[in-house]
Each structure stands twice: as structure tokens, then as C-alpha cells.
Design an enzyme around this catalytic site. Structure first.
Site, PDB file in Angstrom:
ATOM      1  N   SER A   1       0.865  -1.194   0.000  1.00  0.00           N
ATOM      2  CA  SER A   1       0.000   0.000   0.000  1.00  0.00           C
ATOM      3  C   SER A   1       0.891   1.231   0.000  1.00  0.00           C
ATOM      4  CB  SER A   1      -0.861   0.029   1.258  1.00  0.00           C
ATOM      5  OG  SER A   1      -0.096   0.489   2.361  1.00  0.00           O
ATOM      6  N   ASP A   2       0.352   2.368  -0.399  1.00  0.00           N
ATOM      7  CA  ASP A   2       1.085   3.599  -0.165  1.00  0.00           C
ATOM      8  C   ASP A   2       0.947   3.933   1.330  1.00  0.00           C
ATOM      9  OD1 ASP A   2       2.604   5.848  -0.415  1.00  0.00           O
ATOM     10  OD2 ASP A   2       1.510   6.706  -2.092  1.00  0.00           O
ATOM     11  N   PHE A   3       1.704   4.918   1.758  1.00  0.00           N
ATOM     12  CA  PHE A   3       1.821   5.307   3.166  1.00  0.00           C
ATOM     13  C   PHE A   3       0.438   5.476   3.831  1.00  0.00           C
ATOM     14  CE2 PHE A   3       3.187   7.663   6.779  1.00  0.00           C
ATOM     15  CZ  PHE A   3       4.569   7.536   6.887  1.00  0.00           C
TER      16      PHE A   3
ATOM     17  N   ALA B   1      -2.264   4.089   3.332  1.00  0.00           N
ATOM     18  CA  ALA B   1      -3.417   4.139   2.415  1.00  0.00           C
ATOM     19  C   ALA B   1      -4.547   3.196   2.823  1.00  0.00           C
ATOM     20  CB  ALA B   1      -2.966   3.839   0.991  1.00  0.00           C
TER      21      ALA B   1
END
Ligand code: BGC
Length: 747
Positions: A263-265, A267
Site C-alpha cells: 500500500s502507499d503510506f 493508504a
């Protein structure tokens, strides 16, 4: 390890131990300090056990530090499983190359691949295993600060650059020396944020999404990217990080991606704020079911998945599937045999910022610069009295906000490089003004003790006034003025959307004062995104776009200004006439009321106050020489699906110096089962020619190039009429028609 050994390892792990492999934390979380234990750890509900079992960290490099860290981790981890070390190595580790949008301006995938190899080498000896790059989001809106990280507006060019990066980072195999795992991001459509506002909703039709926005991710996956990072935005109104259709159906099933999805930070957790998940447990369930393997920087997975399995709400098999992918990645990197991989304090000293890397970065900065305008001032006449005036004259912060490991002390500034070449008797160097005035607000950038330099507050008003006077006087006395101006590096990158695309006003004021006393101005432009250059382009005789050029920007710019290097870059994103045009891109869909050049009519698709065309279009860039490109010739004007057509032009250097032209092939599909773009880039070639030299450049048009996602979302070609354009920018007008024939079966 063999697959069987990996399976045995997996089956011997406890449920929570497996789940913690799916946890990624910042390295700072591992300090024993009371502040961390009672602060972020407590807030995230993480125990010491979670940390001991955590699968990967982000954000730290340094050979000895990571070797020691890995040793400690492996002692504590119940099965001595090594950790993955990841970081944002976006355009170089310590030797910083030009920012990614600039790299795309080179139209030189070989150079980009070499740059990625160098970044991988520096990153790997400093202990890293994986880089959060390439970012391949199609970006067409200059208001979006992250366009600096992207390869630009065009799906094809983005795809070429995506492949070059992945191949450069990963080499032939992840286990070989100096390879790092690539992580293509941000899947998907992140560049389509409405109104260019970062993290905003993305509203794209499925057709546009598949046809335009997914293309570069597809190329990165095909090139073997080991990881994919999900994005913050919604796709079809569902957050990407919990979007099963996006990750399982398209990425895994259609594209065949078998690697690790991260996942992105935060997310996964942010899907709660999206109003899609009802809490951390719900978010964890949705993200896991949608196929995300690693939860970056939250405890949604770590804190909830075990309970969800025990309650029978999620299948443990899904966790096993994800953990197996993570273990396979560790195995592919050879970490079970050598958990430190290339980390080596001695090599780190020798390799990082070595001369060879610096030279490659300089050449890259030369190739990525785009000459936007030149009314005869460039290359500079060194016998003249020249004043360098502007806040970038001696500025070392020219690496971009994504060069997270870079240190300004390693940068060679423009002045440092110029002093070696220009006659001190005839040359002056003056800052003249700060990079940003008090009107530019950079809120939140000074967290964690960071200090913003280059702002008005650095000196008193009187001091700035004195510097400005000195600069204007020097401009008056000089034969010509070189003005290095531009955005502050913190004005572009993540969370830096802008509603105005101007150079900071404090610099424009200096520019106007200089322009009032000297007509001969060369602007050297530092920026992360296309800007509104109307005033600059009216008043400056020459404009050299150098982006954020990196560690060796200074020497590269001096070579370009003096003609030792000849600009050859081409714009990878259209520079709008003004912000009201955004998003503006050459490959827009045809409308029912197109304007006809030279004809003024009322009911047409146009603005009443500005032109439709950008100020500088995609693919545009000048040289110190001139090139002539002949009309296109086609080997034939009809083809079946099995056949090809060769389209050729003769390119001639008609000027006085050697130069490189980027010859660009565009196709137009005249009629389709959906409305089609007015032009699409399908190929390009860099050609270097001596004065008077000419060369035939040919492109083979295949049926595959004519395919697109048709009305039924199937990628195929549709018989009919096409136009081929070959030229030096997307504005090329003269094309040649050909037809793809319908197959007629004869019985
Ligand atoms: C960015 C990513 C980056 C990640 C880790 C996020 O805020 O969107 O591009 O890789 O942070 O630093």
C-alpha cells in the site's frame, strides 16, 4: 531456498508472525526510546513482538547501520527471517540525476536505464533491497505537484521510461550484485486527481483508464517489476488500496502480476476517511481481500487480521498467499543466504558519488535540458560582459523534494561550475532576491527540525534591497544577463498542488527590473512542473529549461550555456498557455466542433480569451542547430493485420553545429468504435547529425500499434483509415494516410 523450503517455513510460522511479515514500519520505530514506545508505538497499538516480527522497514540507508540492524532483527525474529529494507530512491540515491519528468525529456531510455543502474548500485551498497520507483502516473495537470516525479503526459513515453527504470534497477536477476527490486507506483490513476489537487478523487471513464492511464503500469509489470504500490485515490469510486477489481482482476489476472503489492503510506487506514471502510478491521479485511500484501505504516493488518481469522471473517489462506509472495521476494533477492546482500561500508565509500556516477549525472542533465526559446543569445559569447543574476546562481538545493538522501553539500552549483570557465574580469554572480517571498506559504515543511532556506526571512528587507540594487546595476552594465530562476524545490513534489503556475513573485519582480535595464536576458529555469511562462517568454530572448537537474546540474548548465553541449531535450508535458487550460495535453480526444486553424468561428470547442494550444507543446524543444524533416513516405498505403508499413523521413542538420534531434512518430486513428485521440505517440528515435549530414529514419507500423481498448474494452485494432505523422514535436501537421484492411473471406 527452494519453493518447498519456503512452504515449510510458511507452515511453521504462527498466524501473528505471518501477519507481521505484512507490516512495514519506519526505521525510527525501532529505537528503544521512551518517546517512540509511548508515542507512535502506543498510538498504533504495536507491541515489541510486532516489531520483532516486522517484515520490512522504509526510509533508512547506510551500510553499517543496516547490517547491524539486520543482525538484530534476525536474532529476534522467531524464524530468523531477514527484513526487507526499502526507500524512495527516485532519481538517484546520493548522486542525484535530473528529476523523473526531466529524465523523460531526454527521450533516451538507455540513459534512463543507466541512471537507474547507478541509483541501484549506490542504494544496494548502502544496504537497500527495494526502491519505491518508478512512478509512472500519467500526469496532464501542471497544478499537480507530483508531475515532477512522473514521466509526463503520454502513456507510450511513460511506458518506455517505466521499462527502462525497472530494467535498470533490477538488472538480469534480483540476486545479482547491485540489483534492487523496483516498485512501480502509484497503482492506479493517481495522476488523474481532479483539479490537480493531490489525493483528490479520480474520475476517469473505464475506457480512458485502461487505454491511457494503465499503459505504463502494464509496461512496468511486463518488464518484471518485483513490487507494485497501490495509490491513495479512488478508482471507479472505490479506494485503490481496497479495490479488488483493480488489484485482483486487472493487475493479477489480466496483467499477470505475481509480485508483492504494497500500500502507499497509510493508504489502507485512509479508506476509513474516504468513508469506505468502517474502521481499521474493516479496512484490513477489504484490503486483504482486494489483494494487498503489505500495509505501509499502519497497524490495520497487524492489529486486526488475526482476530478476523479467528472470528472466521477472513480466510487464513489469503494471508498465506501474501506472506508467500513476501518470502519469495526475500528469496529472489538472495536474503536467506546473504541477508545483507550488497551492503558494504567500504564499497559505499568508493561507489557513492564516484566520478563515473557524477559524469553520468552530468550527461543526463545535459540531455534533459530543453531549449524553449533562443533569439540568438545562446550559446553565450564569452567575450561579452555577462551578469549571472538570480536566486539559483549559487543554489545547491537543485535536487527536488524527492531526493531524500541527497545532501546539498554534494551539489556543484551553477556559479561553482561557471567560475571555472567564465573570465572573472567580465563576469558577475549575484543572487538579487530570495527564492520565495513571504507570499509563498510552505506550511508543514519545517517539521522534524527541517529548515526552509531561500526565503525572504533569511535576510532583512534592507539587505535584500541592497542585493537587488547591486544586481540591477550589474545588469545595466552587462552585455547580457543570465537569470537562473524558478520554483523552490519544496513547491513541487507530494502535497504541493498549486492553483497558480507562476515563478514566485519576488523573482518576477527582480526579472522585471533587470528586463527594464537590459534586453539581453537568458532565463535558466528550475522547476518541477510546467509553468505559465507568458511573461518570461515575451521578455527573455532565450529560455533554457533545466528542471531540477541534480548533483551535477551546474557543470551541465555551463556546458549548455557555452555550447559545449547542445540542447536536445523535448517536453514530456505540455506547458500551458495559462492555468485555465489545465489539464492540457496533445493527445486529447477529438470533439464534434474542432477549431480550424486560421478560421474564427463562434460555436467551436475553444476559449474566448486564450488559445487552445499550450504555450510550448509536448515533444517540443530547440537546438543550437536546425533540422529539416522531409514529408513522410510510406512503403504502401494499405495493410492487412499480418502486414506492416514502413514510414520514413529524411532528417537533415541544416545548421552550423552538430546536434541531436528526437524524431517522433504519431498516429491518428481517424474513426473508431470509441472517439479517439487526435494523435498518439507510437515511437521516437534520437538521431545525432553533423552539420549538413542527413539520415533516413524509418519506423515500422505494425497492427499492434493500431490496437486500443475498443468500445467493448477489448484491446484490438479496427480496420479503417489512419494518419501517420513524423516530426519534431506533437504539433507536426503534415501526415500521410493509410488503411488497415478489413479481411474479406472468399469461399
Ligand atoms: C508517497 C509514495 C512514497 C511513500 C513512502 C508516500 O507518501 O506517496 O510515493 O513511496 O510515501 O515514502
Amino acid at each position: 531456498m527452494t519453493q518447498k523450503q519456503l512452504e515449510e517455513l510458511l507452515s511453521s510460522m504462527s498466524l501473528q508472525e505471518k501477519i507481521d511479515q505484512m507490516l512495514q514500519l519506519g526505521s525510527y520505530m525501532f529505537s528503544d526510546s521512551e518517546a517512540i514506545v509511548t508515542g507512535p508505538m502506543a498510538e498504533m497499538g504495536l507491541s515489541k513482538e510486532n516489531l520483532d516480527q516486522c517484515g520490512s522497514i522504509l526510509g533508512s540507508m547506510g551500510a553499517q547501520m543496516l547490517i547491524d540492524f539486520q543482525k538484530g532483527v534476525m536474532e529476534r525474529q522467531p524464524h530468523h527471517i531477514p527484513m526487507l529494507f526499502m526507500m524512495d530512491i527516485i532519481h538517484g540515491a546520493k548522486t542525484i540525476f535530473p528529476m523523473p519528468l526531466a529524465l523523460s525529456a531526454s527521450f533516451d531510455p538507455e540513459m534512463v536505464k543507466e541512471g537507474a543502474q547507478i541509483a541501484a548500485k549506490e542504494a544496494s551498497v548502502a544496504g537497500l533491497h527495494c526502491v519505491f520507483s518508478p512512478m509512472v502516473d500519467v500526469s496532464r495537470d501542471a497544478r499537480w505537484g507530483r508531475c515532477m516525479e512522473s514521466p509526463g503526459e503520454d502513456p507510450y513515453l511513460n511506458g518506455v521510461m517505466a521499462k527502462a527504470h525497472v530494467e535498470g534497477f533490477q538488472g538480469k536477476s534480483l540476486s545479482e550484485p547491485y540489483s534492487v527490486a523496483a516498485c512501480v507506483k502509484h497503482y492506479a490513476g493517481y495522476g488523474g486527481a481532479e483539479a490537480g489537487r493531490d489525493y483528490n478523487t479520480v474520475q476517469l471513464t473505464e475506457h480512458t483508464f485502461r487505454q491511457e492511464y494503465l499503459t505504463p503500469y502494464r509496461e512496468a509489470v511486463k518488464a518484471g517489476s518485483a513490487l507494485v504500490m497501490s495509490s491513495f485515490n479512488t478508482v471507479n469510486d472505490i479506494p485503490a488500496s481496497t479495490n479488488r477489481w483493480l488489484m485482483r482482476d486487472i493487475l493479477r489476472d489480466e496483467m499477470g502480476f505475481e509480485g508483492v503489492l504494497i500500500s502507499d503510506f497509510a493508504a489502507i487506514q485512509e479508506t476509513i476517511a474516504h468513508g469506505y471502510s468502517e474502521g481499521a478491521a474493516d479496512a484490513a479485511k477489504k484490503a486483504l481481500e482486494a489483494g494487498l500484501d503489505i500495509d505501509m505504516m499502519t497497524s490495520c493488518y497487524s492489529g486486526n487480521l488475526a482476530k478476523l481469522v479467528e472470528a472466521g471473517e477472513v480466510e487464513e489462506a489469503l494471508i498465506d498467499e501474501s506472506v508467500m509472495r513476501i518470502l519469495k521476494l526475500k528469496n529472489a533477492l538472495g536474503l536467506f543466504e546473504n541477508p545483507f546482500k550488497d551492503a558494504d561500508p567500504e564499497k559505499e565509500k568508493d561507489i557513492i558519488l564516484c566520478q563515473e556516477h557524477r559524469e553520468a549525472a552530468r550527461e543526463a542533465a545535459e540531455e534533459t535540458a530543453v531549449l524553449l526559446k533562443n533569439d540568438g543569445l545562446l550559446p553565450l559569447d564569452l567575450s561579452k560582459k555577462i551578469a549571472f543574476i538570480g536566486p539559483y546562481v549559487n543554489c545547491a538545493e537543485t535536487q527536488s523534494s524527492w531526493a531524500v538522501a541527497a545532501e546539498p553539500k554534494d551539489t556543484i552549483t551553477l556559479q561553482m561550475a561557471a567560475e571555472k570557465i567564465f573570465d572573472p574580469e567580465r563576469t558577475t554572480y549575484l543572487e538579487g532576491c530570495p527564492r520565495i517571498g513571504a507570499d509563498v506559504k510552505l506550511v508543514g515543511f519545517e517539521m522534524f527540525g527541517n529548515k526552509i532556506s531561500g526565503k525572504a526571512g533569511d535576510r532583512t528587507e534592507e539587505e535584500w534591497k541592497a542585493l537587488e540594487n547591486e544586481a540591477v546595476n550589474a545588469a545595466r552594465e552587462a552585455d547580457m544577463v543570465v537569470m537562473p530562476l524558478g520554483e523552490h524545490y519544496l513547491q513541487t513534489g507530494e502535497a504541493t498542488s498549486r492553483a497558480f503556475l507562476d515563478i514566485p513573485e519576488v523573482q518576477m519582480e527582480l526579472f522585471r527590473k533587470v528586463a527594464a535595464v537590459n534586453d539581453n536576458i537568458v532565463v535558466v529555469l528550475y522547476n518541477g512542473r510546467p509553468l505559465d511562462l507568458r511573461e518570461i517568454s515575451r521578455k527573455a530572448k532565450s529560455i533554457l529549461e533545466v528542471w531540477f537537474p541534480g548533483t551535477e546540474g551546474g557543470p551541465a548548465i555551463v556546458n549548455l550555456l557555452t555550447g559545449k553541449a547542445n540542447p536536445s531535450g523535448k517536453l514530456p508535458m505540455s506547458f500551458p498557455y495559462c492555468v485555465g487550460q489545465c489539464p492540457v495535453y496533445y493527445g486529447h480526444y477529438a470533439t464534434g466542433r474542432p477549431i480550424v486553424q486560421g478560421v474564427e468561428e463562434r460555436f467551436k470547442s475553444k476559449y474566448i480569451d486564450i488559445p487552445n494550444e499550450p504555450l510550448y507543446p509536448f515533444g517540443y524543444g530547440l537546438s543550437y542547430t536546425t533540422f529539416e524533416i522531409s514529408p513522410v513516405t510510406l512503403s504502401k498505403t494499405e495493410m492487412t493485420k499480418e502486414e506492416t508499413i514502413t514510414a520514413s523521413v529524411i532528417v537533415k542538420n541544416t545548421g552550423a553545429v552538430a546536434g541531436t534531434e528526437v524524431v517522433q512518430l504519431y498516429l491518428q486513428d481517424c474513426f473508431g468504435s470509441t472517439v479517439r485521440p487526435v494523435k498518439e505517440l507510437k515511437g521516437f528515435e534520437r538521431v545525432t547529425l553533423q552539420p549538413g549530414e542527413e539520415k533516413e529514419i524509418s519506423f515500422t507500423i505494425t497492427e499492434e500499434m493500431l490496437q486500443y481498448y475498443t468500445a467493448d474494452f477489448v484491446k484490438k485494432s479496427e480496420p479503417g483509415q489512419f494518419v501517420v505523422y513524423i516530426g519534431d514535436s506533437s504539433m507536426v501537421e503534415e501526415g500521410k494516410e493509410f488503411s488497415l484492411l478489413r479481411i474479406v473471406y472468399k469461399y
